[in-house]
Scaffold this motif. Structure first.
Motif, PDB file in Angstrom:
ATOM      1  N   LEU A 161      -5.546   1.229  11.012  1.00  0.00           N
ATOM      2  CA  LEU A 161      -6.359   0.903   9.923  1.00  0.00           C
ATOM      3  C   LEU A 161      -6.612   1.896   8.956  1.00  0.00           C
ATOM      4  O   LEU A 161      -6.997   1.720   7.780  1.00  0.00           O
ATOM      5  CB  LEU A 161      -7.587   0.455  10.378  1.00  0.00           C
ATOM      6  N   GLY A 162      -6.616   3.294   9.361  1.00  0.00           N
ATOM      7  CA  GLY A 162      -6.937   4.265   8.796  1.00  0.00           C
ATOM      8  C   GLY A 162      -5.517   5.218   8.328  1.00  0.00           C
ATOM      9  O   GLY A 162      -5.732   6.355   7.835  1.00  0.00           O
ATOM     10  N   ALA A 163      -4.394   4.427   8.655  1.00  0.00           N
ATOM     11  CA  ALA A 163      -3.435   5.341   8.056  1.00  0.00           C
ATOM     12  C   ALA A 163      -3.404   5.617   6.875  1.00  0.00           C
ATOM     13  O   ALA A 163      -4.007   4.912   5.950  1.00  0.00           O
ATOM     14  CB  ALA A 163      -2.121   4.560   8.594  1.00  0.00           C
ATOM     15  N   HIS A 164      -2.706   6.790   6.173  1.00  0.00           N
ATOM     16  CA  HIS A 164      -2.965   7.207   4.828  1.00  0.00           C
ATOM     17  C   HIS A 164      -2.534   6.182   3.886  1.00  0.00           C
ATOM     18  O   HIS A 164      -3.427   5.705   2.995  1.00  0.00           O
ATOM     19  CB  HIS A 164      -2.214   8.416   4.673  1.00  0.00           C
ATOM     20  N   ILE A 165      -1.100   5.606   3.958  1.00  0.00           N
ATOM     21  CA  ILE A 165      -0.673   4.582   2.890  1.00  0.00           C
ATOM     22  C   ILE A 165      -1.484   3.496   2.896  1.00  0.00           C
ATOM     23  O   ILE A 165      -1.576   2.867   1.858  1.00  0.00           O
ATOM     24  CB  ILE A 165       0.671   4.195   2.951  1.00  0.00           C
ATOM     25  N   ARG A 166      -2.274   2.968   4.151  1.00  0.00           N
ATOM     26  CA  ARG A 166      -2.788   1.751   4.268  1.00  0.00           C
ATOM     27  C   ARG A 166      -4.218   1.894   3.520  1.00  0.00           C
ATOM     28  O   ARG A 166      -4.938   0.889   2.990  1.00  0.00           O
ATOM     29  CB  ARG A 166      -3.185   1.250   5.732  1.00  0.00           C
ATOM     30  N   ARG A 167      -4.730   3.219   3.471  1.00  0.00           N
ATOM     31  CA  ARG A 167      -6.117   3.270   3.027  1.00  0.00           C
ATOM     32  C   ARG A 167      -6.084   3.134   1.565  1.00  0.00           C
ATOM     33  O   ARG A 167      -6.747   2.818   0.640  1.00  0.00           O
ATOM     34  CB  ARG A 167      -6.891   4.624   3.418  1.00  0.00           C
ATOM     35  N   VAL A 168      -4.926   3.991   0.953  1.00  0.00           N
ATOM     36  CA  VAL A 168      -5.051   4.109  -0.554  1.00  0.00           C
ATOM     37  C   VAL A 168      -4.208   3.001  -1.193  1.00  0.00           C
ATOM     38  O   VAL A 168      -4.558   2.827  -2.325  1.00  0.00           O
ATOM     39  CB  VAL A 168      -4.156   5.409  -0.846  1.00  0.00           C
ATOM     40  N   ASN A 169      -3.822   2.268  -0.542  1.00  0.00           N
ATOM     41  CA  ASN A 169      -3.319   0.856  -1.045  1.00  0.00           C
ATOM     42  C   ASN A 169      -3.400  -0.207   0.036  1.00  0.00           C
ATOM     43  O   ASN A 169      -2.456  -0.534   0.710  1.00  0.00           O
ATOM     44  CB  ASN A 169      -1.629   0.932  -1.469  1.00  0.00           C
ATOM     45  N   GLY A 209       1.504   6.170   8.083  1.00  0.00           N
ATOM     46  CA  GLY A 209       1.715   4.603   8.052  1.00  0.00           C
ATOM     47  C   GLY A 209       3.326   4.220   7.438  1.00  0.00           C
ATOM     48  O   GLY A 209       3.990   3.227   7.566  1.00  0.00           O
ATOM     49  N   ARG A 210       4.060   5.176   7.665  1.00  0.00           N
ATOM     50  CA  ARG A 210       5.468   5.329   7.319  1.00  0.00           C
ATOM     51  C   ARG A 210       6.219   6.311   8.383  1.00  0.00           C
ATOM     52  O   ARG A 210       5.365   7.535   8.578  1.00  0.00           O
ATOM     53  CB  ARG A 210       5.828   5.691   5.961  1.00  0.00           C
ATOM     54  N   TRP A 211       7.221   6.019   8.689  1.00  0.00           N
ATOM     55  CA  TRP A 211       7.989   7.288   9.414  1.00  0.00           C
ATOM     56  C   TRP A 211       8.632   8.068   8.437  1.00  0.00           C
ATOM     57  O   TRP A 211       8.291   8.055   7.473  1.00  0.00           O
ATOM     58  CB  TRP A 211       9.139   6.634  10.171  1.00  0.00           C
ATOM     59  N   ARG A 212       8.917   9.301   8.906  1.00  0.00           N
ATOM     60  CA  ARG A 212       9.507  10.339   8.168  1.00  0.00           C
ATOM     61  C   ARG A 212      10.179   9.893   7.135  1.00  0.00           C
ATOM     62  O   ARG A 212      10.276  10.476   6.081  1.00  0.00           O
ATOM     63  CB  ARG A 212       9.838  11.673   8.889  1.00  0.00           C
ATOM     64  N   ASP A 213      11.212   9.164   7.177  1.00  0.00           N
ATOM     65  CA  ASP A 213      12.225   8.542   6.544  1.00  0.00           C
ATOM     66  C   ASP A 213      11.890   7.515   5.462  1.00  0.00           C
ATOM     67  O   ASP A 213      12.432   7.283   4.822  1.00  0.00           O
ATOM     68  CB  ASP A 213      13.471   8.093   7.324  1.00  0.00           C
ATOM     69  N   GLY A 214      10.444   7.047   5.740  1.00  0.00           N
ATOM     70  CA  GLY A 214      10.173   6.370   4.661  1.00  0.00           C
ATOM     71  C   GLY A 214       9.824   4.919   5.293  1.00  0.00           C
ATOM     72  O   GLY A 214       9.242   3.796   4.583  1.00  0.00           O
ATOM     73  N   THR A 215      10.528   4.538   6.468  1.00  0.00           N
ATOM     74  CA  THR A 215      10.178   3.323   6.930  1.00  0.00           C
ATOM     75  C   THR A 215       8.860   2.726   7.321  1.00  0.00           C
ATOM     76  O   THR A 215       7.862   3.504   8.003  1.00  0.00           O
ATOM     77  CB  THR A 215      11.002   3.041   8.247  1.00  0.00           C
ATOM     78  N   PRO A 216       8.377   1.768   6.890  1.00  0.00           N
ATOM     79  CA  PRO A 216       6.796   1.265   7.056  1.00  0.00           C
ATOM     80  C   PRO A 216       6.676   0.838   8.417  1.00  0.00           C
ATOM     81  O   PRO A 216       7.455   0.154   9.125  1.00  0.00           O
ATOM     82  CB  PRO A 216       6.701  -0.011   6.063  1.00  0.00           C
ATOM     83  N   LEU A 217       5.512   1.431   8.971  1.00  0.00           N
ATOM     84  CA  LEU A 217       5.317   1.061  10.441  1.00  0.00           C
ATOM     85  C   LEU A 217       5.054  -0.514  10.624  1.00  0.00           C
ATOM     86  O   LEU A 217       5.402  -1.304  11.507  1.00  0.00           O
ATOM     87  CB  LEU A 217       3.928   1.580  10.848  1.00  0.00           C
ATOM     88  N   GLU A 218       4.405  -1.082   9.356  1.00  0.00           N
ATOM     89  CA  GLU A 218       4.435  -2.602   9.505  1.00  0.00           C
ATOM     90  C   GLU A 218       5.433  -3.353   9.811  1.00  0.00           C
ATOM     91  O   GLU A 218       5.522  -4.267  10.308  1.00  0.00           O
ATOM     92  CB  GLU A 218       3.722  -2.919   8.143  1.00  0.00           C
ATOM     93  N   LEU A 219       6.582  -2.965   9.331  1.00  0.00           N
ATOM     94  CA  LEU A 219       7.909  -3.476   9.357  1.00  0.00           C
ATOM     95  C   LEU A 219       8.604  -3.057  10.571  1.00  0.00           C
ATOM     96  O   LEU A 219       9.642  -3.873  11.081  1.00  0.00           O
ATOM     97  CB  LEU A 219       8.692  -3.479   8.141  1.00  0.00           C
ATOM     98  N   SER A 220       8.306  -2.076  11.093  1.00  0.00           N
ATOM     99  CA  SER A 220       9.241  -1.326  12.040  1.00  0.00           C
ATOM    100  C   SER A 220       8.079  -0.431  12.966  1.00  0.00           C
ATOM    101  O   SER A 220       8.464   0.911  12.751  1.00  0.00           O
ATOM    102  CB  SER A 220      10.562  -0.650  11.701  1.00  0.00           C
ATOM    103  N   PRO A 221       7.447  -0.969  13.768  1.00  0.00           N
ATOM    104  CA  PRO A 221       6.476  -0.127  14.374  1.00  0.00           C
ATOM    105  C   PRO A 221       6.819   0.974  15.444  1.00  0.00           C
ATOM    106  O   PRO A 221       6.082   1.779  15.780  1.00  0.00           O
ATOM    107  CB  PRO A 221       5.359  -1.276  15.044  1.00  0.00           C
ATOM    108  N   ASP A 222       8.054   0.695  16.103  1.00  0.00           N
ATOM    109  CA  ASP A 222       8.453   1.411  17.097  1.00  0.00           C
ATOM    110  C   ASP A 222       9.836   2.549  16.789  1.00  0.00           C
ATOM    111  O   ASP A 222       9.948   3.336  17.535  1.00  0.00           O
ATOM    112  CB  ASP A 222       9.029   0.530  18.155  1.00  0.00           C
ATOM    113  N   GLN A 223      10.427   2.533  15.777  1.00  0.00           N
ATOM    114  CA  GLN A 223      11.495   3.509  15.578  1.00  0.00           C
ATOM    115  C   GLN A 223      11.568   2.978  13.953  1.00  0.00           C
ATOM    116  O   GLN A 223      11.553   2.131  13.212  1.00  0.00           O
ATOM    117  CB  GLN A 223      12.715   3.430  16.193  1.00  0.00           C
ATOM    118  N   PRO A 224      11.979   4.456  13.248  1.00  0.00           N
ATOM    119  CA  PRO A 224      12.573   4.321  11.750  1.00  0.00           C
ATOM    120  C   PRO A 224      13.799   3.488  11.620  1.00  0.00           C
ATOM    121  O   PRO A 224      14.549   3.228  12.844  1.00  0.00           O
ATOM    122  CB  PRO A 224      12.835   5.872  11.449  1.00  0.00           C
TER     123      PRO A 224
END
Length: 465
Positions: free
Chosen positions: A320-328, A278-293
């Protein structure tokens, strides 16, 4: 609400120390007299939540007890029996409820966690190796002088250092540590997205009683707490779990699935890794930037945790099943996120074991992973609910029996769905035969008392009447 009495609350509860080194000592108490004497000696060393005017100390000390540890003080039954039942039973006896079976079964835990004899968690956090050793030596000398204390085990943990500098990375290669909740009265550097979502789209602190005993929670009620209440007030419960990370398995599985995802190149691999978490490796949330960090997002405290899922209900940006989306799940369940407010926990985690760079061969047998610690006022409503319903079962996230991809106890039978939108850059994918990327190696539930409560234990003043 006015500020909390930080001098009565252990510092570990109120703030993440952000120190690069830690050592956790697990103690057994022989009898009540020695136990009380030990706390009397330790009390002046315990780090409180008081603000550090002169910068960080070289090291900190904090303490917590299992239910068996509190019983070692010969507390009255009328007090011991008023602790929540899940705390009385302890994590090992809750294994079936938590999904701690198969590879995570208590029979496979580290030896010190199998006996049930651990009474005390004593934590040292430190800025430098000499500071860690000095404090550790001071404490072991204190134990020897006091008598009646046995060290059953210890666990070292340390921030992963890159080019000699401590980072917030974990062993799978993702930046960690985003999004701990804000609580009313707890002074900290606050960011949008860390509290509870309000109807106008802003964020507000959660009720203090979601973290600390003795204060109203989000339902306007006092969390279940032992008597006398002065023993409970300003205390909380801690979940301690040693989570072994199967680095080689994770990398191999990611490579295998990436070959079917997009063009199968390195960019596809990194995008799929982001879809898992649910985040790129640098922490960028997919929800805010789905195509690149996006470095600008991760470095902006007003944006790095400030996002919602309500406009992505089909999971095409963040699965829907991404880790950070499931736990929060934030607002993913509707009702402006109100269903989530009573399921938040405060995490205090640190990696352990040697870091393996992405271009170096990794082995699952090496002892490395993360020490997961969670603070919450209600173990069953907060941690256990998340573990049981959101990690080991997927129905709330419209995932049926699919477990959380990262933390789930899959046993080679797991499945993860990347929804996608059918475009070449964002294809759907079904990942099957999920192995366990994480395995539980031990842990327990602990009560983290206030400074007042520690004094009561030391002086044998716990009276339920």
């Amino acid at each position: 609400m006015s500020k909390l009495n930080a001098t009565d609350i252990q510092g570990f509860v109120l703030r993440g120390y952000n120190m690069p080194l830690a050592r956790y000592l697990f103690l057994h108490l022989e009898d009540a007299a020695h136990a009380r004497a030990l706390i009397h000696r330790l009390l002046p060393l315990i780090t409180t939540g008081q603000t550090w005017d002169g910068g960080k100390p070289q090291s900190t000390v904090n303490i917590a007890f299992t239910h068996g540890g509190l019983a070692a003080f010969d507390l009255p039954d009328a007090t011991l029996l008023t602790f929540p039942v899940e705390f009385q039973q302890g994590m090992k006896k809750r294994a079936a409820i938590l999904g701690d079976t198969g590879a995570n079964d208590p029979e496979r835990w580290d030896e010190c966690w199998q006996t049930g004899n651990i009474h005390v968690w004593l934590a040292i956090n430190a800025l430098t190796p000499p500071a860690l050793e000095a404090r550790s030596n001071e404490l072991t000398a204190l134990f020897a002088e006091n008598g009646g204390v046995t060290i059953l085990g210890s666990q070292d943990a340390a921030s992963i250092a890159i080019d000699g500098k401590p980072t917030t990375m974990e062993h799978f290669g993702f930046t960690d540590g985003f999004g701990n909740p804000d609580y009313l009265g707890v002074q900290r550097s606050s960011q949008p997205g860390q509290g509870k979502l309000m109807p106008d789209g802003t964020w507000a602190p959660l009720a203090t009683g979601e973290l600390l005993l003795g204060y109203a929670d989000e339902a306007g009620e006092l969390p279940v707490a032992p008597v006398p209440h002065v023993l409970a007030n300003n205390g909380t419960f801690m979940v301690y779990r040693k989570l072994h990370q199967n680095i080689a398995t994770f990398r191999a599985y990611l490579n295998e699935q990436a070959a079917s995802y997009g063009a199968g190149d390195s960019q596809a691999r990194e995008k799929l890794a982001a879809k898992f978490i649910g985040r790129w490796r640098d922490g960028t949330p997919l929800e805010l930037s789905p195509d690149q960090p996006d470095f600008a997002i991760t470095q902006d405290p007003n944006r790095s945790t400030n996002f919602m899922y309500g406009t992505d209900l089909e999971g095409t940006r963040c699965p829907l099943g991404a880790h950070i989306r499931r736990v929060n799940p934030r607002d993913a369940f509707g009702f402006e996120g109100r269903l989530i407010r009573r399921r938040r926990i405060t995490r205090r985690g640190m990696p352990y074991g040697t870091f393996v760079a992405p271009d170096e061969p990794a082995s699952d047998t090496d002892d490395r992973g993360i020490i997961f610690m969670a603070l919450n006022a209600n173990l069953s409503r907060q941690f256990e609910f998340i573990q049981q319903q959101w990690i080991e079962y997927g129905n709330d996230a419209h995932q049926g029996n699919d477990k959380d991809i990262l933390m789930g106890n899959h046993g080679g039978r797991g499945r993860f769905v990347v929804q996608g939108d059918r475009s070449p850059a964002n294809p759907p994918l079904v990942c099957s035969h999920l192995p366990n990327f994480v395995e539980l190696r031990g842990g327990d539930y602990f009560f983290v008392p206030s400074i007042t409560a520690l004094g009561m234990l030391a002086m044998n003043l716990v009276d339920p009447r």
